[in-house]
Design a protein around this motif. Structure first.
Motif, short mmCIF file in Angstrom:
data_model
loop_
_atom_site.label_atom_id
_atom_site.label_comp_id
_atom_site.label_asym_id
_atom_site.label_seq_id
_atom_site.Cartn_x
_atom_site.Cartn_y
_atom_site.Cartn_z
N GLN A 45 27.01 65.56 54.94
CA GLN A 45 25.75 64.84 55.09
C GLN A 45 25.73 63.58 54.22
N VAL A 46 26.18 63.73 52.97
CA VAL A 46 26.19 62.59 52.05
C VAL A 46 27.11 61.48 52.59
N ARG A 47 28.31 61.85 53.06
CA ARG A 47 29.25 60.86 53.56
C ARG A 47 28.72 60.13 54.80
N ALA A 48 27.88 60.81 55.57
CA ALA A 48 27.35 60.22 56.81
C ALA A 48 26.15 59.30 56.55
N MET A 49 25.60 59.33 55.35
CA MET A 49 24.39 58.55 55.05
C MET A 49 24.76 57.16 54.54
N ALA A 50 23.94 56.19 54.93
CA ALA A 50 24.08 54.83 54.40
C ALA A 50 23.49 54.81 52.99
N PRO A 51 23.95 53.89 52.16
CA PRO A 51 23.38 53.79 50.80
C PRO A 51 21.86 53.64 50.85
N SER A 52 21.18 54.53 50.12
CA SER A 52 19.72 54.54 50.10
C SER A 52 19.27 55.49 49.00
N PRO A 53 18.00 55.44 48.66
CA PRO A 53 17.49 56.41 47.67
C PRO A 53 17.63 57.86 48.16
N ALA A 54 17.49 58.07 49.47
CA ALA A 54 17.64 59.43 50.02
C ALA A 54 19.08 59.91 49.84
N ARG A 55 20.04 59.01 50.05
CA ARG A 55 21.45 59.37 49.86
C ARG A 55 21.71 59.68 48.39
N ASN A 56 21.15 58.89 47.51
CA ASN A 56 21.32 59.13 46.08
C ASN A 56 20.79 60.50 45.68
N LYS A 57 19.67 60.88 46.28
CA LYS A 57 19.09 62.20 46.00
C LYS A 57 20.02 63.30 46.50
N LYS A 58 20.55 63.14 47.71
CA LYS A 58 21.49 64.13 48.27
C LYS A 58 22.77 64.18 47.44
N LEU A 59 23.22 63.03 46.98
CA LEU A 59 24.42 62.95 46.16
C LEU A 59 24.22 63.69 44.84
N ALA A 60 23.05 63.55 44.25
CA ALA A 60 22.73 64.26 43.00
C ALA A 60 22.69 65.77 43.26
N GLU A 61 22.13 66.17 44.39
CA GLU A 61 22.09 67.59 44.76
C GLU A 61 23.51 68.13 44.95
N TYR A 62 24.34 67.33 45.62
CA TYR A 62 25.74 67.70 45.84
C TYR A 62 26.44 67.92 44.50
N GLU A 63 26.28 66.97 43.59
CA GLU A 63 26.97 67.06 42.30
C GLU A 63 26.49 68.27 41.49
N GLU A 64 25.19 68.54 41.55
CA GLU A 64 24.65 69.72 40.84
C GLU A 64 25.26 71.01 41.41
N LYS A 65 25.31 71.10 42.72
CA LYS A 65 25.90 72.29 43.36
C LYS A 65 27.41 72.37 43.10
N ARG A 66 28.08 71.22 43.05
CA ARG A 66 29.50 71.20 42.78
C ARG A 66 29.81 71.71 41.37
N LEU A 67 29.02 71.25 40.41
CA LEU A 67 29.20 71.72 39.03
C LEU A 67 28.91 73.21 38.90
N ASP A 68 27.91 73.68 39.64
CA ASP A 68 27.59 75.10 39.62
C ASP A 68 28.73 75.92 40.22
N ALA A 69 29.34 75.40 41.28
CA ALA A 69 30.48 76.09 41.90
C ALA A 69 31.65 76.15 40.92
N GLU A 70 31.89 75.07 40.19
CA GLU A 70 32.95 75.07 39.17
C GLU A 70 32.67 76.13 38.12
N TYR A 71 31.42 76.22 37.70
CA TYR A 71 31.04 77.22 36.69
C TYR A 71 31.25 78.63 37.21
N ARG A 72 30.82 78.89 38.44
CA ARG A 72 30.98 80.23 39.02
C ARG A 72 32.46 80.59 39.16
#
Length: 102
Positions: A45-72
């Motif tokens: 979803q993030v890769r398909a989005m054009a640069p925008s505040p909505a994309r930045n929000k999704k990107l932040a969500e992605y990174e949070e989930k990615r870090l959580d997956a690393e921790y798990r």
């Protein structure tokens, strides 16, 4: 008093503890699999989005989930080591956490 009594009791406890640990590791692995699947979808979803505040929000969500997956994944490795399993090549192969996106 038989000398076999305590050994058998200790063995039964050891078997139960290992079974419980294996169950915990299995459950954690299943959670990581689900999380990685969700992370893959979110990344698409993030890769398909054009640069925008909505994309930045999704990107932040992605990174949070990615870090959580690393921790798990790290907690899975720690639990495996507690059971005496020190080779984690299979964990690295099966639970590949995707890279950061920009």
């Amino acid at each position: 008093m038989s000398s076999k009594g305590p050994v058998g009791g200790a063995l039964a406890i050891e078997i139960e503890m290992r079974a419980e640990a294996a169950s915990s590791i299995r459950a954690l692995g299943q959670r990581i699999e689900r999380q990685l699947s969700e992370l893959q979808q979110l990344g698409q979803q993030v890769r398909a989005m054009a640069p925008s505040p909505a994309r930045n929000k999704k990107l932040a969500e992605y990174e949070e989930k990615r870090l959580d997956a690393e921790y798990r994944k790290w907690t899975l490795i720690v639990q495996r080591e507690a059971m005496g399993l020190y080779n984690h090549d299979d964990v690295e192969e099966i639970y590949r956490v995707p890279p950061k996106l920009s």
